[in-house]
Design a protein around this motif. Structure first.
Motif, PDB file in Angstrom:
ATOM      1  N   VAL A 241       0.751  -1.057   0.091  1.00  0.00           N
ATOM      2  CA  VAL A 241      -0.088  -0.064   0.038  1.00  0.00           C
ATOM      3  C   VAL A 241       0.922   1.184  -0.117  1.00  0.00           C
ATOM      4  O   VAL A 241       0.621   2.138  -0.682  1.00  0.00           O
ATOM      5  CB  VAL A 241      -1.056   0.010   1.001  1.00  0.00           C
ATOM      6  CG1 VAL A 241      -1.700   1.090   1.223  1.00  0.00           C
ATOM      7  CG2 VAL A 241      -1.843  -1.275   1.306  1.00  0.00           C
ATOM      8  N   GLY A 242       1.854   1.162   0.694  1.00  0.00           N
ATOM      9  CA  GLY A 242       2.659   2.330   0.722  1.00  0.00           C
ATOM     10  C   GLY A 242       3.485   2.617  -0.561  1.00  0.00           C
ATOM     11  O   GLY A 242       3.398   3.646  -0.807  1.00  0.00           O
ATOM     12  N   VAL A 247       4.015   6.244  -5.082  1.00  0.00           N
ATOM     13  CA  VAL A 247       4.461   6.416  -6.541  1.00  0.00           C
ATOM     14  C   VAL A 247       3.196   7.333  -7.094  1.00  0.00           C
ATOM     15  O   VAL A 247       3.196   8.140  -7.878  1.00  0.00           O
ATOM     16  CB  VAL A 247       4.206   5.178  -7.132  1.00  0.00           C
ATOM     17  CG1 VAL A 247       4.364   5.359  -8.954  1.00  0.00           C
ATOM     18  CG2 VAL A 247       5.597   4.473  -6.752  1.00  0.00           C
ATOM     19  N   GLY A 248       1.916   7.076  -6.383  1.00  0.00           N
ATOM     20  CA  GLY A 248       0.598   7.654  -7.049  1.00  0.00           C
ATOM     21  C   GLY A 248       0.727   9.094  -6.622  1.00  0.00           C
ATOM     22  O   GLY A 248       0.446  10.022  -7.566  1.00  0.00           O
ATOM     23  N   ALA A 249       1.295   9.486  -5.358  1.00  0.00           N
ATOM     24  CA  ALA A 249       1.369  10.991  -5.128  1.00  0.00           C
ATOM     25  C   ALA A 249       2.534  11.648  -6.038  1.00  0.00           C
ATOM     26  O   ALA A 249       2.207  12.681  -6.568  1.00  0.00           O
ATOM     27  CB  ALA A 249       1.609  11.049  -3.655  1.00  0.00           C
ATOM     28  N   GLU A 250       3.597  10.892  -6.173  1.00  0.00           N
ATOM     29  CA  GLU A 250       4.596  11.588  -6.656  1.00  0.00           C
ATOM     30  C   GLU A 250       4.252  11.845  -8.062  1.00  0.00           C
ATOM     31  O   GLU A 250       4.721  12.740  -8.797  1.00  0.00           O
ATOM     32  CB  GLU A 250       5.943  10.480  -6.750  1.00  0.00           C
ATOM     33  CG  GLU A 250       7.148  10.990  -7.372  1.00  0.00           C
ATOM     34  CD  GLU A 250       7.955   9.723  -7.719  1.00  0.00           C
ATOM     35  OE1 GLU A 250       9.060   9.551  -7.336  1.00  0.00           O
ATOM     36  OE2 GLU A 250       7.666   8.868  -8.458  1.00  0.00           O
ATOM     37  N   PHE A 340      10.808   5.992  -2.017  1.00  0.00           N
ATOM     38  CA  PHE A 340      10.587   4.570  -2.466  1.00  0.00           C
ATOM     39  C   PHE A 340      11.709   3.834  -2.011  1.00  0.00           C
ATOM     40  O   PHE A 340      11.392   2.534  -1.490  1.00  0.00           O
ATOM     41  CB  PHE A 340      10.858   4.766  -3.939  1.00  0.00           C
ATOM     42  CG  PHE A 340      10.649   3.521  -4.586  1.00  0.00           C
ATOM     43  CD1 PHE A 340       9.310   3.117  -5.242  1.00  0.00           C
ATOM     44  CD2 PHE A 340      11.622   2.724  -5.202  1.00  0.00           C
ATOM     45  CE1 PHE A 340       9.301   1.810  -5.834  1.00  0.00           C
ATOM     46  CE2 PHE A 340      11.593   1.460  -5.674  1.00  0.00           C
ATOM     47  CZ  PHE A 340      10.442   1.044  -6.023  1.00  0.00           C
ATOM     48  N   ALA A 341      13.292   3.924  -1.848  1.00  0.00           N
ATOM     49  CA  ALA A 341      14.350   3.311  -1.492  1.00  0.00           C
ATOM     50  C   ALA A 341      13.955   2.503  -0.044  1.00  0.00           C
ATOM     51  O   ALA A 341      13.991   1.477   0.277  1.00  0.00           O
ATOM     52  CB  ALA A 341      15.487   3.892  -1.727  1.00  0.00           C
ATOM     53  N   ILE A 342      13.392   3.747   0.969  1.00  0.00           N
ATOM     54  CA  ILE A 342      13.226   3.190   2.098  1.00  0.00           C
ATOM     55  C   ILE A 342      11.856   2.255   2.216  1.00  0.00           C
ATOM     56  O   ILE A 342      11.967   1.082   3.046  1.00  0.00           O
ATOM     57  CB  ILE A 342      12.809   4.429   3.169  1.00  0.00           C
ATOM     58  CG1 ILE A 342      14.179   5.328   3.162  1.00  0.00           C
ATOM     59  CG2 ILE A 342      12.494   4.157   4.370  1.00  0.00           C
ATOM     60  CD1 ILE A 342      13.903   6.522   3.922  1.00  0.00           C
ATOM     61  N   ILE A 343      10.951   2.598   1.634  1.00  0.00           N
ATOM     62  CA  ILE A 343       9.700   1.689   1.610  1.00  0.00           C
ATOM     63  C   ILE A 343      10.048   0.376   1.032  1.00  0.00           C
ATOM     64  O   ILE A 343       9.507  -0.565   1.510  1.00  0.00           O
ATOM     65  CB  ILE A 343       8.556   2.515   0.964  1.00  0.00           C
ATOM     66  CG1 ILE A 343       8.052   3.770   1.357  1.00  0.00           C
ATOM     67  CG2 ILE A 343       7.368   1.566   0.710  1.00  0.00           C
ATOM     68  CD1 ILE A 343       7.215   4.546   0.963  1.00  0.00           C
ATOM     69  N   PHE A 344      10.572   0.125   0.089  1.00  0.00           N
ATOM     70  CA  PHE A 344      11.017  -0.763  -0.672  1.00  0.00           C
ATOM     71  C   PHE A 344      12.001  -1.732   0.074  1.00  0.00           C
ATOM     72  O   PHE A 344      11.631  -3.006   0.326  1.00  0.00           O
ATOM     73  CB  PHE A 344      11.649  -0.535  -1.978  1.00  0.00           C
ATOM     74  CG  PHE A 344      11.949  -1.808  -2.947  1.00  0.00           C
ATOM     75  CD1 PHE A 344      11.162  -2.225  -3.712  1.00  0.00           C
ATOM     76  CD2 PHE A 344      13.165  -2.545  -2.633  1.00  0.00           C
ATOM     77  CE1 PHE A 344      11.400  -3.485  -4.628  1.00  0.00           C
ATOM     78  CE2 PHE A 344      13.518  -3.716  -3.524  1.00  0.00           C
ATOM     79  CZ  PHE A 344      12.610  -4.233  -4.275  1.00  0.00           C
ATOM     80  N   SER A 345      12.909  -1.175   0.595  1.00  0.00           N
ATOM     81  CA  SER A 345      13.896  -1.977   1.649  1.00  0.00           C
ATOM     82  C   SER A 345      12.969  -2.494   2.582  1.00  0.00           C
ATOM     83  O   SER A 345      13.437  -3.467   3.428  1.00  0.00           O
ATOM     84  CB  SER A 345      14.979  -0.936   1.805  1.00  0.00           C
ATOM     85  OG  SER A 345      15.785  -0.750   0.770  1.00  0.00           O
ATOM     86  N   TYR A 401       2.373   7.042   8.545  1.00  0.00           N
ATOM     87  CA  TYR A 401       1.732   5.722   9.271  1.00  0.00           C
ATOM     88  C   TYR A 401       2.722   4.736   9.245  1.00  0.00           C
ATOM     89  O   TYR A 401       3.148   3.777   9.944  1.00  0.00           O
ATOM     90  CB  TYR A 401       0.374   5.410   8.951  1.00  0.00           C
ATOM     91  CG  TYR A 401      -0.162   4.118   9.534  1.00  0.00           C
ATOM     92  CD1 TYR A 401      -0.242   3.952  10.832  1.00  0.00           C
ATOM     93  CD2 TYR A 401      -0.168   3.051   8.601  1.00  0.00           C
ATOM     94  CE1 TYR A 401      -0.505   2.631  11.236  1.00  0.00           C
ATOM     95  CE2 TYR A 401      -0.284   1.627   8.988  1.00  0.00           C
ATOM     96  CZ  TYR A 401      -0.692   1.354  10.256  1.00  0.00           C
ATOM     97  OH  TYR A 401      -0.831   0.301  10.818  1.00  0.00           O
ATOM     98  N   PHE A 402       3.217   4.517   7.713  1.00  0.00           N
ATOM     99  CA  PHE A 402       3.987   3.146   7.532  1.00  0.00           C
ATOM    100  C   PHE A 402       5.282   3.382   8.242  1.00  0.00           C
ATOM    101  O   PHE A 402       5.719   2.408   8.881  1.00  0.00           O
ATOM    102  CB  PHE A 402       4.002   3.139   5.985  1.00  0.00           C
ATOM    103  CG  PHE A 402       5.047   1.978   5.638  1.00  0.00           C
ATOM    104  CD1 PHE A 402       4.626   0.925   5.600  1.00  0.00           C
ATOM    105  CD2 PHE A 402       6.431   2.311   5.430  1.00  0.00           C
ATOM    106  CE1 PHE A 402       5.511  -0.260   5.080  1.00  0.00           C
ATOM    107  CE2 PHE A 402       7.370   1.122   5.153  1.00  0.00           C
ATOM    108  CZ  PHE A 402       6.753   0.053   4.752  1.00  0.00           C
TER     109      PHE A 402
END
Length: 415
Positions: A241-242, A247-250, A340-345, A401-402
């Motif tokens: 979801v993150g 990506v949607g917002a960016e 992106f890098a943080i959420i992905f990792s 929140y994430f």
């Protein structure tokens, strides 16, 4: 007691070779991915004028491009598992090259639908590149520095995102007033892009890159993750979801920024498009800074701060006008840099042998770049800029929140 065969966590087997060729290839890969993806921000206002479209219709450029992530990410993950990361990159560049070349017949026939089809094919190649590259970067080194490493390589790729709006403003948007500009102005640039992509595919195929090896072991049914499956990982579920929200917002901000700036400052679109370069340029600066910060500051803490700053900047832009509204929205790009890098990792942390499959799932969540901009386009058509930007605002609130709780790697109960 049942026995299940799975893979251990994937490790890089370099056989003593240095990472330099791999890092160069990945830097070029991310440059082209960024350049092509952000050139869509130029196509949206260009086609809007050239084909007399409303905001929702013009956002279909992003919709069909990012829809590919939902359709192809999981199949792309399976392809990469079979052919390997290197061949996956080669195939990705080649397919993207075919999509770029399809802009020429679309321009000859002057059909918006054909351009969308060409973008869909081009995006298939980009998806394959993304699915191959993201885990490859995280696995080329220590897991503790994965976020920093991915951020640094994406920082190099951000040069492409910064150059793309300037390229689009000069070679595409500046020709809006010409006859048949909606078709002719894009054919030659995309033919050139196609040629470059095929050349890169050839060069990557000739490179000797570090191989990734899987070591197979046997685990019993009592070893939870083996039996519970990939969706038993809480951090992955919230991370999906993150990625969708981020990506949607960016993409939504980048998509409508040209028109937003033109309306706020009352200037022509090709001049307004230059501000998009600052938006993506902020990500370049932010990623270079972020790569250093993430070596000493825990990534969830960094994500909380940049997520909160994004919320504050959007609110400021909504309630203000003129240059304050424009520069505060442009400033969100700086905050986006490390997200992106943080959420992905954080989403693949602790997944071990599920890493490649998780990469495919996370890449499919990039479909947020199709859904969120289209919904925002509908809001712009029906309401105004202020109401429409509440949508990316909600996306960034979820990211906060994430960063506070969603990233935590608790095991979920099996279903």
């Amino acid at each position: 007691m049942a026995i299940t065969t799975i893979n251990d966590p994937i490790t890089a087997n370099t056989n003593g070779r240095r990472y330099t060729p791999a890092l160069i290839a990945l830097a070029v890969l991310y440059f082209m991915m960024g350049f092509i993806t952000c050139l869509n921000d130029t196509l949206v206002p260009f086609f809007k004028t050239g084909f007399t479209l409303n905001y929702a219709e013009s956002s279909l450029v992003q919709f069909y491009f990012f829809l590919t992530y939902a359709v192809m990410s999981i199949p792309a993950g399976r392809i990469v598992e079979k052919v390997g990361y290197k061949r996956g990159m080669v195939f990705g560049f080649a397919i993207a090259g075919v999509g770029a070349l399809l802009f020429f017949p679309a321009a000859l026939l002057h059909q918006y639908a054909l351009f969308l089809g060409a973008l869909f094919v081009l995006a298939i190649g980009i998806v394959l590149l993304q699915v191959a590259a993201n885990p490859y970067i995280t696995l080329l080194g220590r897991p503790e520095t994965a976020s920093s490493r991915l951020t640094l390589i994406q920082g190099v790729g951000s040069i492409g995102t910064t150059v793309a709006p300037l390229f689009g403003a000069h070679f595409i948007l500046s020709r809006l007033s010409e006859s048949n500009a909606s078709s002719d102005a894009v054919s030659i640039p995309y033919l050139a892009i196609g040629g470059v992509l095929f050349l890169i595919a050839l060069l990557v195929s000739l490179l000797s890159l570090p191989k990734i090896s899987n070591h197979v072991t046997r685990l019993s049914s009592t070893d939870g993750p083996a039996q519970r499956g990939i969706f038993s990982f809480r951090n992955l579920n919230f991370g999906l979801v993150g990625i969708f929200m981020y990506v949607g917002a960016e993409v939504a901000i980048g998509t409508f920024l040209t028109n937003y700036v033109a309306d706020r400052l009352h200037i022509e679109e090709h001049r307004a498009n230059n501000y998009v370069a600052f938006y993506w340029g902020g990500m370049l600066i932010g990623r270079l800074i972020g790569a250093m910060v993430l070596k000493s500051v825990k990534s969830p803490i960094v994500l909380r701060w940049v997520g909160g700053a994004s919320v504050a900047l959007i609110v400021l832009s909504i309630v203000s006008s003129g240059y304050v509204a424009v520069w505060s929205m442009v400033g969100v790009g700086l905050c986006n840099a490390v997200m992106f890098a943080i959420i992905f990792s954080l989403s693949i942390q602790g997944l071990g042998a599920y890493t490649t499959r998780a990469s495919g799932l996370l890449s499919s969540a990039i479909v947020g770049g199709a859904v969120i901009p289209y919904l925002q386009g509908l809001l712009i058509d029906r309401f105004d800029w202020g109401v429409s930007f509440c949508l990316p605002l909600i996306c960034y609130l979820y990211i906060v929140y994430f960063a506070i709780d969603g990233f935590k790697t608790k095991q979920m109960n099996p279903t």
